[in-house]
Every structure is written in C-alpha cells, then in structure tokens.
Design a protein around this motif. Structure first.
Motif, PDB file in Angstrom:
ATOM      1  N   LEU A 102       0.809  -1.221   0.000  1.00  0.00           N
ATOM      2  CA  LEU A 102       0.000   0.000   0.000  1.00  0.00           C
ATOM      3  C   LEU A 102       0.838   1.265   0.000  1.00  0.00           C
ATOM      4  O   LEU A 102       0.289   2.362  -0.113  1.00  0.00           O
ATOM      5  N   GLY A 103       2.162   1.141   0.150  1.00  0.00           N
ATOM      6  CA  GLY A 103       3.014   2.318   0.231  1.00  0.00           C
ATOM      7  C   GLY A 103       2.871   3.009   1.571  1.00  0.00           C
ATOM      8  O   GLY A 103       2.329   2.466   2.534  1.00  0.00           O
ATOM      9  N   ALA A 104       3.352   4.244   1.645  1.00  0.00           N
ATOM     10  CA  ALA A 104       3.299   5.005   2.892  1.00  0.00           C
ATOM     11  C   ALA A 104       1.882   5.511   3.144  1.00  0.00           C
ATOM     12  O   ALA A 104       1.192   5.938   2.218  1.00  0.00           O
ATOM     13  N   LEU A 105       1.456   5.458   4.395  1.00  0.00           N
ATOM     14  CA  LEU A 105       0.190   6.037   4.819  1.00  0.00           C
ATOM     15  C   LEU A 105       0.445   6.938   6.022  1.00  0.00           C
ATOM     16  O   LEU A 105       1.334   6.657   6.831  1.00  0.00           O
ATOM     17  N   PRO A 106      -0.314   8.022   6.175  1.00  0.00           N
ATOM     18  CA  PRO A 106      -0.204   8.816   7.398  1.00  0.00           C
ATOM     19  C   PRO A 106      -0.506   7.959   8.622  1.00  0.00           C
ATOM     20  O   PRO A 106      -1.153   6.900   8.517  1.00  0.00           O
ATOM     21  N   HIS A 107      -0.063   8.443   9.777  1.00  0.00           N
ATOM     22  CA  HIS A 107      -0.138   7.630  10.990  1.00  0.00           C
ATOM     23  C   HIS A 107      -1.555   7.178  11.327  1.00  0.00           C
ATOM     24  O   HIS A 107      -1.804   5.982  11.566  1.00  0.00           O
ATOM     25  N   LEU A 108      -2.508   8.096  11.358  1.00  0.00           N
ATOM     26  CA  LEU A 108      -3.861   7.720  11.772  1.00  0.00           C
ATOM     27  C   LEU A 108      -4.535   6.770  10.778  1.00  0.00           C
ATOM     28  O   LEU A 108      -5.134   5.762  11.189  1.00  0.00           O
ATOM     29  N   PRO A 109      -4.487   7.026   9.466  1.00  0.00           N
ATOM     30  CA  PRO A 109      -5.055   6.033   8.538  1.00  0.00           C
ATOM     31  C   PRO A 109      -4.390   4.662   8.642  1.00  0.00           C
ATOM     32  O   PRO A 109      -5.055   3.634   8.511  1.00  0.00           O
ATOM     33  N   ALA A 110      -3.084   4.650   8.890  1.00  0.00           N
ATOM     34  CA  ALA A 110      -2.410   3.357   9.047  1.00  0.00           C
ATOM     35  C   ALA A 110      -2.930   2.629  10.271  1.00  0.00           C
ATOM     36  O   ALA A 110      -3.154   1.409  10.237  1.00  0.00           O
ATOM     37  N   ARG A 111      -3.147   3.359  11.353  1.00  0.00           N
ATOM     38  CA  ARG A 111      -3.638   2.694  12.560  1.00  0.00           C
ATOM     39  C   ARG A 111      -5.086   2.225  12.388  1.00  0.00           C
ATOM     40  O   ARG A 111      -5.463   1.160  12.880  1.00  0.00           O
ATOM     41  N   ARG A 112      -5.892   2.985  11.688  1.00  0.00           N
ATOM     42  CA  ARG A 112      -7.266   2.542  11.425  1.00  0.00           C
ATOM     43  C   ARG A 112      -7.269   1.270  10.580  1.00  0.00           C
ATOM     44  O   ARG A 112      -8.077   0.357  10.797  1.00  0.00           O
ATOM     45  N   ARG A 113      -6.360   1.219   9.608  1.00  0.00           N
ATOM     46  CA  ARG A 113      -6.256   0.019   8.777  1.00  0.00           C
ATOM     47  C   ARG A 113      -5.799  -1.173   9.624  1.00  0.00           C
ATOM     48  O   ARG A 113      -6.331  -2.279   9.500  1.00  0.00           O
ATOM     49  N   LEU A 114      -4.833  -0.926  10.501  1.00  0.00           N
ATOM     50  CA  LEU A 114      -4.345  -1.987  11.384  1.00  0.00           C
ATOM     51  C   LEU A 114      -5.471  -2.531  12.259  1.00  0.00           C
ATOM     52  O   LEU A 114      -5.581  -3.755  12.455  1.00  0.00           O
ATOM     53  N   ARG A 115      -6.298  -1.653  12.794  1.00  0.00           N
ATOM     54  CA  ARG A 115      -7.364  -2.072  13.703  1.00  0.00           C
ATOM     55  C   ARG A 115      -8.305  -3.084  13.064  1.00  0.00           C
ATOM     56  O   ARG A 115      -8.891  -3.934  13.744  1.00  0.00           O
TER      57      ARG A 115
END
Length: 324
Positions: A204-217
């Motif tokens: 997915l390449g780089a994501l900002p911190h909050l979108p990355a954490r939402r995706r992780l959740r």
C-alpha cells in the motif's frame, strides 16, 4: 519565571513518520505541560541553549550530544537508545559507544535492551515503555483475513521475509498488507514483483499515521519481522487495538511481548512465518490465545504510564543531574 527549555534532537522528522519521530512527538506532548519543548534534527555550539537536551539515537544524534556536552558540561543530557543502537551500533561504532558516556541518563524502551549494556551503564538506565491510546477492537465482519506489516522498506525491518511468506500462503482468505515507504529501491522492486506474482500480497506504500492505525485495527493480525528492534511502536499500536502480533524472535520483540508469548517465529524464516499466519487464521483457539496474551501486556503501554515515567525522569534530571 519562564519554564525550563528542553530540546529533543531527533534524526527523523514528521515527514519520515517513523518510530523515532513518533517518540519525539509524543514526548514533546507529554513535556509541554511544564516545559518549553522543541524538536530539531541537531544541535551545535552557537544554537539556543536548552536546559536539557534529549537525544534520540546514539549514533545519528551523537554529534549533537557531543557538541552539547563539550559546550555545556554542567547541563544535563538524556540519551534514548534505539534498536539499531542497542543491537548493532554500540558494538561496532565508536561514536555510538562514546554517546553512552556523554549522557547523564540512558533510556531503553523495553527491558531486554539492558542486556546490551555494561553494569555501569545499566545503573543509569531507565526502562520506559512507549505507549498508544487504546482503540476499541474491531468487531465488524471481515471478508478476508488481512495480515498487516507496518514499517518502511529497509533491511532492518526485513520486508523480504514478509514477502516470502506471501508466496507460501495457500489459504485463499489470507491477504498480506504491507504499509510503508520504499527507503530501499531494491526492496521496492521486490515488493512490486511480489504483488505481481501473488494475490496474497498488497503493498500500500506510505500512509499517514492515523489512517495506518485505522487500517491496522481492522486486521486479523500484525507481523513484525525485524532483524533488530528497540521497542517497536507498531507492536504497541497493535496490542492497544486488540490485534495480535506475529513477531520475529529477537530481543527487542521479546522485551515487548514477553518470553512466553506464543506468536514468535525465527527471524528471517519466511516458511515459519507463513505457517504461523495460516495457523492464526485457521485455529481460532490459537488466535484467541494470542489476543489474551497481548491484552495482558496492554497495561504496560498506557499513555499515562509513559507520561509519568518521562516526566519523573526529566524533572529529576533538571533538579539533580545523574553522575556520568
């Protein structure tokens, strides 16, 4: 009377959005209540003089720490040791080793890091776990079992093992999601080739911190395949989101998750990782065990605990600098 000034020297910036930057940014927030705090990439004689210098990374922030100590030998300095510091640089690099003796106090981010230090160094070392706010675990329906790896593509994170596991996955429900910027062109080529070769892998390449954490959740599990780690933020963010971790069996990960954690695989072993991923998907009792073990560690990663430890250390350094 103005609040004392603190300078956090971080080799990483917000643009890089890596673990060092997350630590610097979080500590700045914690300390702002009682101090004037700024973050800078370095410090040299002639720059504004803080009352306390906090250096992240023994090697990369070593010149700033050395300059500060030479110019202001009676002002306190604190050194936060990263994974590459503990598990490589202080054993191989003279400047990194020198940094250990220049700081009034040292910080490691999990207890295994203490084993890399001498008894004299351990005596002025503080273990401070990093933290993340808890997110309510995702309870929605998952169409696929997404397994995340979050980390920029560089050799220390060993993304090739994650890619290699993707080529060995047989369960059609499993998809490996790789989040991170390409810091190494060869690893970027490997990621593109893996994505083209197997439907089980998506970069997915780089994501900002909050979108990355939402995706992780929303993921079934998270993989950390690193060859060396100081105390990974991504482990904390997974654990505090109810997402179990599948981790390479290296000191920094063991220090975060505990010796008896069931979700380890040998570092660099793509086949073992693939088997562990499929077991976590197919064996509901095993997945539940991982979740229970992670939940038991979550209290260590509470923001209030980290904030209290950081403030206590900084307050004491400014009042009573520790002898080097």
């Amino acid at each position: 009377m103005p609040h004392p000034q603190i300078l956090i020297v971080s080799p990483a910036s917000a643009r890089e959005n890596n673990g060092n930057w997350q630590t610097a940014s979080r500590w700045q927030r914690f300390l702002r209540a009682g101090y004037r705090v700024r973050i800078a990439p370095s410090w040299q004689d002639g720059d504004p003089v803080p009352d306390l210098l906090i250096a992240l990374h023994a090697r990369r922030s070593g010149p700033a720490l050395a300059a500060f100590r030479a110019a202001h030998p009676h002002k306190p300095a604190l050194l936060v040791l990263t994974g590459t510091d503990l598990y490589r640089d202080i054993h191989e690099d003279d400047s990194a080793r020198a940094s250990l003796g220049l700081a009034d106090a040292l910080v490691v981010l999990q207890p295994d890091g203490l084993a890399q230090l001498t008894a004299q160094q351990q005596a002025r070392t503080h273990v401070i776990y990093q933290s993340a706010p808890r997110l309510r675990p995702y309870r929605g329906r998952r169409e696929r079992a997404d397994i995340a790896m979050i980390g920029h593509l560089r050799p220390e994170k060993d993304p090739l093992t994650f890619m290699g596991a993707a080529t060995r996955i047989e369960d059609s429900a499993v998809r490996l999601l790789h989040i991170g910027a390409a810091l190494d062109p060869g690893l970027a080529d490997a990621a593109r080739a893996t994505a083209a070769a197997t439907p089980h892998y998506c970069w997915l390449g780089a994501l900002p911190h909050l979108p990355a954490r939402r995706r992780l959740r929303r993921c079934h599990a998270m993989v950390i395949a690193s060859r060396m780690e100081g105390g990974a933020n991504v482990i904390i963010e997974a654990v505090t989101s109810g997402v179990p971790v599948l981790a390479s069996h290296v000191g920094g990960n063991v220090g975060m998750l505990g010796e008896d954690y069931a979700g380890y695989f040998p570092a660099g072993d793509a086949g073992a990782l693939a088997r562990l991923i499929e077991r976590s998907v197919q064996d509901t009792r095993f997945h539940a065990r991982l979740r229970r073990q992670c939940a038991a560690r979550a209290r260590l990663f509470a923001p209030a605990a980290e904030r209290a430890a950081v403030l206590d250390l900084v307050d004491n350094l400014l009042l009573f600098p520790e002898p080097t």
